[in-house]
Design a protein around this motif. Structure first.
Motif, PDB file in Angstrom:
ATOM      1  N   PRO A   1     127.343  24.023  22.922  1.00 39.09           N
ATOM      2  CA  PRO A   1     128.584  23.533  22.302  1.00 39.09           C
ATOM      3  C   PRO A   1     128.546  22.027  22.068  1.00 39.09           C
ATOM      4  O   PRO A   1     127.921  21.276  22.832  1.00 39.09           O
ATOM      5  CB  PRO A   1     129.655  23.912  23.315  1.00 39.09           C
TER       6      PRO A   1
ATOM      7  N   ALA B   1     130.787  19.975  22.607  1.00 35.68           N
ATOM      8  CA  ALA B   1     131.494  19.245  23.668  1.00 35.68           C
ATOM      9  C   ALA B   1     130.580  18.807  24.793  1.00 35.68           C
ATOM     10  O   ALA B   1     130.962  17.938  25.593  1.00 35.68           O
ATOM     11  CB  ALA B   1     132.624  20.112  24.230  1.00 35.68           C
TER      12      ALA B   1
ATOM     13  N   THR C   1     140.456  30.902  25.655  1.00 36.27           N
ATOM     14  CA  THR C   1     141.042  31.122  24.328  1.00 36.27           C
ATOM     15  C   THR C   1     141.155  32.589  23.953  1.00 36.27           C
ATOM     16  O   THR C   1     141.886  32.928  23.019  1.00 36.27           O
ATOM     17  CB  THR C   1     140.183  30.413  23.263  1.00 36.27           C
TER      18      THR C   1
ATOM     19  N   LYS D   1     138.005  19.680  25.860  1.00 37.01           N
ATOM     20  CA  LYS D   1     137.803  19.439  24.437  1.00 37.01           C
ATOM     21  C   LYS D   1     137.494  20.730  23.697  1.00 37.01           C
ATOM     22  O   LYS D   1     137.953  20.946  22.560  1.00 37.01           O
ATOM     23  CB  LYS D   1     136.653  18.447  24.250  1.00 37.01           C
ATOM     24  N   GLN D   2     136.727  21.612  24.326  1.00 36.70           N
ATOM     25  CA  GLN D   2     136.274  22.842  23.673  1.00 36.70           C
ATOM     26  C   GLN D   2     136.320  23.975  24.697  1.00 36.70           C
ATOM     27  O   GLN D   2     135.323  24.284  25.340  1.00 36.70           O
ATOM     28  CB  GLN D   2     134.858  22.644  23.124  1.00 36.70           C
TER      29      GLN D   2
ATOM     30  N   TRP E   1     129.443  27.531  30.538  1.00 36.42           N
ATOM     31  CA  TRP E   1     129.798  27.848  29.149  1.00 36.42           C
ATOM     32  C   TRP E   1     129.273  29.230  28.765  1.00 36.42           C
ATOM     33  O   TRP E   1     129.976  30.023  28.131  1.00 36.42           O
ATOM     34  CB  TRP E   1     129.230  26.781  28.216  1.00 36.42           C
TER      35      TRP E   1
ATOM     36  N   ASN F   1     131.733  32.607  27.883  1.00 34.18           N
ATOM     37  CA  ASN F   1     131.737  33.188  26.543  1.00 34.18           C
ATOM     38  C   ASN F   1     130.929  34.470  26.425  1.00 34.18           C
ATOM     39  O   ASN F   1     130.834  35.034  25.326  1.00 34.18           O
ATOM     40  CB  ASN F   1     131.220  32.147  25.548  1.00 34.18           C
TER      41      ASN F   1
END
Length: 517
Positions: free
Chosen positions: A38, A40, A295, A347-348, A498, A502
């Motif tokens: 990413p 970020a 998210t 940020k992400q 991360w 995900n």
């Protein structure tokens, strides 16, 4: 990084050239796929890590000892950094804090008394109790000049003997000062010579080295032991406090270390009377907890837990004129690495939510992680992974360890694959697997905050760059950290998180995993 409350063999010092590595297939480098890393991650910056570490592990924090205002000061500082980054509180009453009480047991300075002949002895100044229980010892001293002489019948007698110089191989090479390490090994060696001989009490007379270590050892022993109620276990055989009997007398032979200046008096066969009493009390410590929500509507109620501990050893005895045991590597490095990861996730965000947990009182026996594992701020079954780090800023710039990567410590092959892939794309470290072996003399895997979670079948790994000569000394300062290496280690932890955040499916537990020691 917590110590065990037992003696250990010397640390095996390793370099990248001597390290045993994972199979080449796992260590092979590969280019990142589009979107795999990413944008970020660029927010994980060496300058930020260095600034934060000088703040957290500077002398103004006074070593952040658990149960003191210094731990509270550091905890408030961490919470304020999380707030500024945008991490939301998820602790007690909408705060960043999960409070718990440490139960401390120590020898009572007020109620413990001793006399040698007609002279009173002062605890911690003239003598140091070497057990963790109440004890009563009285009688006429029998001097045993050579502790190896088994022809002397010591059964039922109070024995005084010179301390035995230990085998050099039994002296640890890290933690505390050299004279304290020598003395701890010498105490064990001398006590072993009187094991099962039935003495009523054992008085060890200091030699020159242990005399020099006396004040430091008194400070260490005077702190006592710590526990926490209603907590998860660190070891499979670890009893809860409710299962422990209240000790009335010390098990085995009560033993004491005395100053070398008392040798002449003890050789004269004086009377001795020692009454050791304990005291128990509770003192607060705290976990710092924050969250960045994911998210994905279906995955955001699952959590990736990033783990550190904010405490260290506080203000103790001086080594080279310095009494602040600042704990820059242990565990300031991981604490600031979590702040860097928080900036990137803020940020992400990922699809899953991310928990940041700074465990209090790790140095007192993983108390904060044991408490949070038993009372998590989100349901335990919703924690899909624990990414824990402990000491990630020292030693060879291109070597590191990932613990929980091989049986019997590995509980999730899925997680290990993600962590290895993240290393390929970030630090590119040569992975030293020796420290993860159950035969390693330091028992490294069991000494940090992932353990209570792993025991409860949460996929977990631990990142480390391993021990060094400044471990648990005042020399563990921010200026000794390798900041480029710390940056790469921070990126490695972040990218693993991360990947987990995900992944379409959460990491699974390996069939048949059972953590024992």
């Amino acid at each position: 990084m917590a110590n065990f409350h037992t003696s250990r063999l010397p640390v095996v010092l390793l370099t990248a050239l001597a390290a045993t590595t994972l199979p080449n297939a796992l260590a092979a480098q590969a280019a990142a796929k589009p979107g795999e890393v990413p944008a970020a991650m660029a927010l994980i910056k060496e300058a930020d890590l260095k600034r934060d570490l000088y703040a957290m592990a500077g002398d103004a924090m006074r070593g952040r000892e658990a149960g003191t205002p210094d731990e509270m000061r550091a905890s408030i500082w961490v919470a304020e950094q999380l707030r500024a980054i945008g991490v939301k509180p998820i602790g007690d009453d909408g705060s960043y804090f999960q409070w718990f009480n440490m139960v401390r047991t120590r020898v009572s300075t007020v109620s413990t008394r001793a006399s040698l002949g007609t002279n009173a002895l002062e605890i911690w100044k003239d003598f140091i109790p070497l057990g963790g229980s109440s004890a009563d010892v009285a009688g006429t001293v029998v001097w045993v000049a050579n502790s190896a002489d088994t022809t002397i019948d010591v059964r039922g007698k109070v024995v005084a003997t010179p301390i035995v110089a230990p085998n050099p191989a039994s002296i640890r090479t890290t933690t505390n000062s050299a004279d304290v390490r020598y003395t701890q090994a010498a105490i064990s060696a001398t006590q072993a010579r009187f094991a099962r001989r039935g003495a009523a009490g054992l008085i060890l007379v200091a030699d020159a080295t242990s005399d020099a270590a006396f004040d430091g050892l008194a400070i260490l022993r005077g702190r006592g032991t710590y526990d926490v109620d209603r907590a998860a276990r660190r070891f499979a055989t670890q009893p809860t406090r409710a299962e422990l009997p209240v000790p009335a007398r010390q098990a085995g032979t009560p033993a004491f270390l005395v100053r070398g200046s008392l040798a002449t008096t003890l050789q004269g066969g004086p009377s001795i009377d020692v009454q050791v009493r304990l005291e128990r009390f509770e003192t607060p410590s705290v976990n710092i907890v924050g969250v960045i929500r994911g998210t994905d509507p279906k995955l955001r109620d699952e959590y990736v837990l990033f783990s550190s501990h904010q405490d260290h050893d506080g203000v103790r005895y001086q080594i080279d004129g310095d009494s602040v045991w600042a704990g820059a590597d242990d565990n300031g490095t991981v604490s600031v690495a979590l702040l860097a990861s928080a900036r990137a996730f803020a940020k992400q965000p990922g699809k899953r939510s991310v928990l940041f947990v700074y465990h209090g009182a790790e140095e007192r026996g993983l108390l904060g992680s044991r408490y949070h594992a038993a009372h998590p701020v989100v349901p335990l079954e919703k924690i899909v992974t624990v990414l824990n780090g402990d000491m990630i800023g020292r030693n060879h710039p291109d070597s590191a360890s990932l613990l929980g990567i091989q049986p019997p410590h590995r509980n999730s092959s899925d997680l290990v694959k993600m962590a290895v892939r993240a290393n390929e794309l970030t630090g590119k470290f040569k992975l030293d697997s020796i420290w993860d072996r159950p035969t390693h003399p330091e028992g490294w895997y069991f000494r940090s905050d992932h353990v209570p979670y792993a025991r409860l079948n949460v996929p977990a790994v631990m990142y480390s760059t391993n021990l060094h000569d400044d471990y648990h000394t005042p020399r563990d300062k921010p200026e000794r950290i390798n900041y480029p290496k710390l940056t790469r280690m921070s990126q490695w932890m972040y990218l693993t998180g991360w990947f987990v955040a995900n992944a379409p499916t959460r990491p699974g537990i390996d069939p048949g995993f059972k953590l024992e020691r």
